[in-house]
Design an enzyme around this catalytic site. Structure first.
Site, PDB file in Angstrom:
ATOM      1  N   GLY A  55       0.811  -1.215   0.000  1.00 17.08           N
ATOM      2  CA  GLY A  55       0.000   0.000   0.000  1.00 17.08           C
ATOM      3  C   GLY A  55       0.846   1.267   0.000  1.00 17.08           C
ATOM      4  CG  LEU A  98       2.991   3.909   5.959  1.00 16.08           C
ATOM      5  CD1 LEU A  98       3.892   5.136   5.840  1.00 16.08           C
ATOM      6  CD2 LEU A  98       2.149   4.011   7.234  1.00 16.08           C
ATOM      7  CB  ILE A 158      -4.805  -9.147   0.886  1.00 15.82           C
ATOM      8  CG1 ILE A 158      -5.864 -10.242   0.730  1.00 15.82           C
ATOM      9  CG2 ILE A 158      -5.167  -7.907   0.083  1.00 15.82           C
ATOM     10  CD1 ILE A 158      -7.187  -9.895   1.419  1.00 15.82           C
ATOM     11  CG  ASP A 167      -7.489 -11.983   4.593  1.00 15.34           C
ATOM     12  OD1 ASP A 167      -7.382 -11.166   5.532  1.00 15.34           O
ATOM     13  OD2 ASP A 167      -8.556 -12.212   3.998  1.00 15.34           O
ATOM     14  CE1 TYR A 226      -8.992   4.015   7.981  1.00 17.54           C
ATOM     15  CE2 TYR A 226      -9.293   6.365   8.350  1.00 17.54           C
ATOM     16  CZ  TYR A 226      -8.461   5.278   8.145  1.00 17.54           C
ATOM     17  OH  TYR A 226      -7.104   5.466   8.113  1.00 17.54           O
ATOM     18  CB  ILE A 239       0.226   9.705   4.104  1.00 18.01           C
ATOM     19  CG1 ILE A 239       0.069   9.362   5.589  1.00 18.01           C
ATOM     20  CG2 ILE A 239       1.675   9.503   3.659  1.00 18.01           C
ATOM     21  CD1 ILE A 239       0.414   7.905   5.939  1.00 18.01           C
TER      22      ILE A 239
HETATM   23  N1  SER Z   1      -6.045   9.346   4.839  1.00 14.32           N
HETATM   24  C1  SER Z   1      -7.170   8.739   5.509  1.00 14.32           C
HETATM   25  C2  SER Z   1      -8.399   8.839   4.697  1.00 14.32           C
HETATM   26  O1  SER Z   1      -8.557   9.839   4.045  1.00 14.32           O
HETATM   27  C3  SER Z   1      -7.416   9.395   6.829  1.00 14.32           C
HETATM   28  O2  SER Z   1      -6.559   8.812   7.745  1.00 14.32           O
HETATM   29  O3  SER Z   1      -9.199   7.974   4.755  1.00 14.32           O
END
Ligand code: SER
Length: 323
Positions: free
Chosen positions: A10, A12, A34, A52, A141, A171
């Protein structure tokens, strides 16, 4: 030190993996995700397992065989994808974390788990949001992030698992694009600026959120895990931020380098509601005092670096970063 990263392919993970290899040695970092059909260069760069993270038995087998001592658990669904698939977001984010914590308990691993600005909701103070304040997020989330923070603290207190985490802002990065997040616009805007000199933003121009540039995000993940535990009054999770801005602010900085850059708006109500419910500016004093968090990149430095990296890959008319 032997490290396992989940969700390694991903946004990061794809930059944390090489950083951890240069910090701890080429053979010290094992990757898992995954998927295995993206970023073949990273998949083939060293040990990789298609796992997974909800499969605790598969995780345990790798942790045991590779003698893993630290887990960076990055696998998760982000905020906008979570609103589209809430049950799946709960399943991956909570059951994935639970299986990682159980394996860490059994094999005595330390665990880094990212939390997020999404762990706050509309009832938290918007400006200078304190480290310790009300957390009533309204997105699935965010709910998984608060539950995850509490679960990590529980495993530390109950089982002495060395769990630590940061509440990441959006990020910004130039290697792997983010997917399914609300803060993704702040990355897409640079690619569109270089390619088309224009960007249609899915958030309103005055939507203010915290952001961080990838080198600082990586440094935070490494420094927190290396911090002296006797100095940590908090664990899961520390507020950190490097900069706080709106799409309008970002467009103005881009115009320093691409004077004819234009931004327009086509609002996505789901992501706008998420952005509205999050802080404008986090207060990150605890991270600074307890483990020395010091960001290096502000919006200007981030903009200059992002534009020059993207321009180096794409034919473009961007002026040099020192103009
Ligand atoms: N970057 C994330 C998002 O936008 C927030 O932590 O879902």
């Amino acid at each position: 030190m032997k490290i396992l990263i989940t969700g390694a392919l991903g946004q990061l993970g794809s930059e944390l993996a090489p950083a951890l290899r240069s910090a701890y040695g080429e053979t010290a970092v094992v990757l898992s995700d995954i998927r295995s059909d993206v970023n073949r260069a990273l998949v083939e760069s060293g040990p990789f397992f298609a796992i997974d993270c909800r499969d605790a038995a598969a995780l345990a087998a790798v942790v045991s065989r590779e003698r893993i001592t630290r887990i960076y658990h990055l696998a998760a669904l982000l905020s906008a994808t979570g609103e589209a698939r809430p049950q799946e977001a709960w399943d991956i984010n909570i059951n994935g974390l639970t299986s990682v914590l159980e394996v860490a308990r059994e094999y005595s691993c330390s665990v880094f788990t990212p939390s997020s600005i999404a762990a706050f909701g509309p009832t938290a103070p918007k400006d200078h949001t304190p480290q310790d304040t009300i957390q009533r997020p309204t997105s699935i989330y965010g709910i998984t992030k608060v539950a995850g923070e509490l679960l990590c603290d529980y495993y530390y207190k109950r089982y002495n698992v060395d769990t630590r985490g940061v509440r990441y802002p959006g990020i910004i990065s130039s290697v792997t694009a983010p997917g399914g997040g609300t803060t993704d616009y702040a990355v897409h805007i640079y690619y569109a600026a270089v390619r088309d000199h224009r960007y249609e933003c899915f958030l309103k121009g005055d939507s203010c959120m915290d952001m961080i540039y990838m080198p600082d995000a990586i440094q935070a993940a490494i420094d927190l895990m290396e911090a002296d535990p006797s100095q940590l009054r908090h664990r899961n999770a520390f507020n950190i931020t490097s900069m706080s801005f709106t799409p309008e602010d970002q467009a103005a900085y881009i115009r320093k380098y691409i004077p004819d850059f234009e931004i327009s708006y086509n609002i996505d109500p789901v992501r706008q509601a998420l952005a509205n419910s999050w802080p404008n500016v986090l207060e990150d004093y605890a991270a600074r005092v307890e483990w020395g968090w010091t960001p290096r990149y502000d919006l200007d430095a981030t903009t200059a670096d992002m534009l020059s990296r993207i321009a180096a890959r794409e034919p473009t008319t961007v002026a040099p970063a020192d103009c």
